[in-house]
Design an enzyme around this catalytic site. Structure first.
Site, PDB file in Angstrom:
ATOM      1  CB  CYS A 117      -5.241  54.744  76.485  1.00  0.00           C
ATOM      2  SG  CYS A 117      -6.874  54.497  75.767  1.00  0.00           S
ATOM      3  CG  HIS A 220      -6.819  55.669  80.798  1.00  0.00           C
ATOM      4  ND1 HIS A 220      -6.169  56.734  80.197  1.00  0.00           N
ATOM      5  CD2 HIS A 220      -7.652  55.161  79.863  1.00  0.00           C
ATOM      6  CE1 HIS A 220      -6.596  56.872  78.954  1.00  0.00           C
ATOM      7  NE2 HIS A 220      -7.504  55.931  78.721  1.00  0.00           N
ATOM      8  CD  GLU A 222      -4.301  58.156  82.749  1.00  0.00           C
ATOM      9  OE1 GLU A 222      -3.713  57.064  82.739  1.00  0.00           O
ATOM     10  OE2 GLU A 222      -5.161  58.457  81.902  1.00  0.00           O
TER      11      GLU A 222
END
Ligand code: MN
Length: 248
Positions: A117, A220, A222
């Site tokens: 990001c 993202h 994650e």
């Protein structure tokens, strides 16, 4: 072999934060999702807060096997020669200048670099590129890249460039990604290459061609529900970090 040491950068909460424990104090913090993401793989995660004194950056970079540039507050537009457009967003100039030096030193020392990001944007800015400061007001016709309700509600397809490292890692030319950004890459710094785009043309991935692992994604991994590609990205990054670790 010792697992690679991965430093990850952090966000800052200014002393103006209204939460009782934080009031009057600057805090460095990180979304736990990044820690869980790294912890789920074979590596040694190491938190790296913004340092105002940059003189130790070469030694810091020399001491790690890879650098993860995390998401966070806006990149300071002054770093790419623009006036900041006033808005409701938080901007982090100290982190911006710190990460610019981190990226340049990591490139100098050929350390693997993974940007998520804001981190993807930082790789571009550190190389001399620029950003859209606010997609919604600056890019006519662009879709919504951040949900006002929740940072994880918005998803959109991304087209992955065939022949890129990203394509080799993910193994497909289209991927549904999450989206939680209101800024994006505007002018791309040479010799970076665009590896993913949303249907509206917004850049969703970049990388440095060649041997070194220098890769950024605007989404993202994650916090992705679809973890296959996210896991593959982290494992590819760590594989490069292990090679670096073996050289030390
Ligand atoms: Mn997006």
């Amino acid at each position: 072999m010792k697992p690679p040491t991965i430093a990850f950068t952090m966000d800052q909460s200014p002393a103006a934060d209204v939460r009782p424990f934080a009031r009057g104090r600057d805090l460095y913090f990180i979304n736990a999702a990044y820690v869980r993401y790294l912890e789920g793989a074979d590596c040694l995660p190491l938190a790296l807060p913004t340092l105002l004194d940059h003189s130790r950056i070469p030694a810091l970079i020399a001491g790690i096997d890879g650098l993860l540039l995390t998401g966070g507050d806006d990149v300071y537009a002054g770093a790419y020669g623009e006036q900041v457009i006033p808005g409701q967003w938080r901007i982090d100039p100290p982190r911006t200048f710190f990460e610019i030096e981190l990226v340049r030193e990591a490139l100098r020392q050929h350390k693997p670099l993974f940007g998520i990001c804001r981190g993807c944007q930082m790789i571009n800015v550190a190389r001399g590129g620029s950003l859209w400061q606010d997609i919604a007001s600056q890019v006519p016709g662009a879709r919504q890249h951040r949900s006002p309700e929740s940072p994880t509600l918005t998803y959109h397809p991304a087209a992955i460039t065939a022949g890129s490292r990203l394509h080799a890692i993910i193994g497909r030319e289209s991927l549904t990604v999450n989206s939680s950004h209101h800024q994006a890459i505007k002018t791309l710094a040479s010799p970076l290459q665009i590896t993913a785009r949303a249907e509206d043309g917004i850049v969703e991935g970049i990388e440095l061609p060649g041997e070194d692992f220098v890769l950024g994604v605007q989404w993202h991994p994650e916090t992705m529900d679809e973890m296959g590609s996210s896991r593959a990205l982290l494992e590819a990054f760590l594989a490069s970090c292990r090679e670096k670790s073996a050289e030390r």
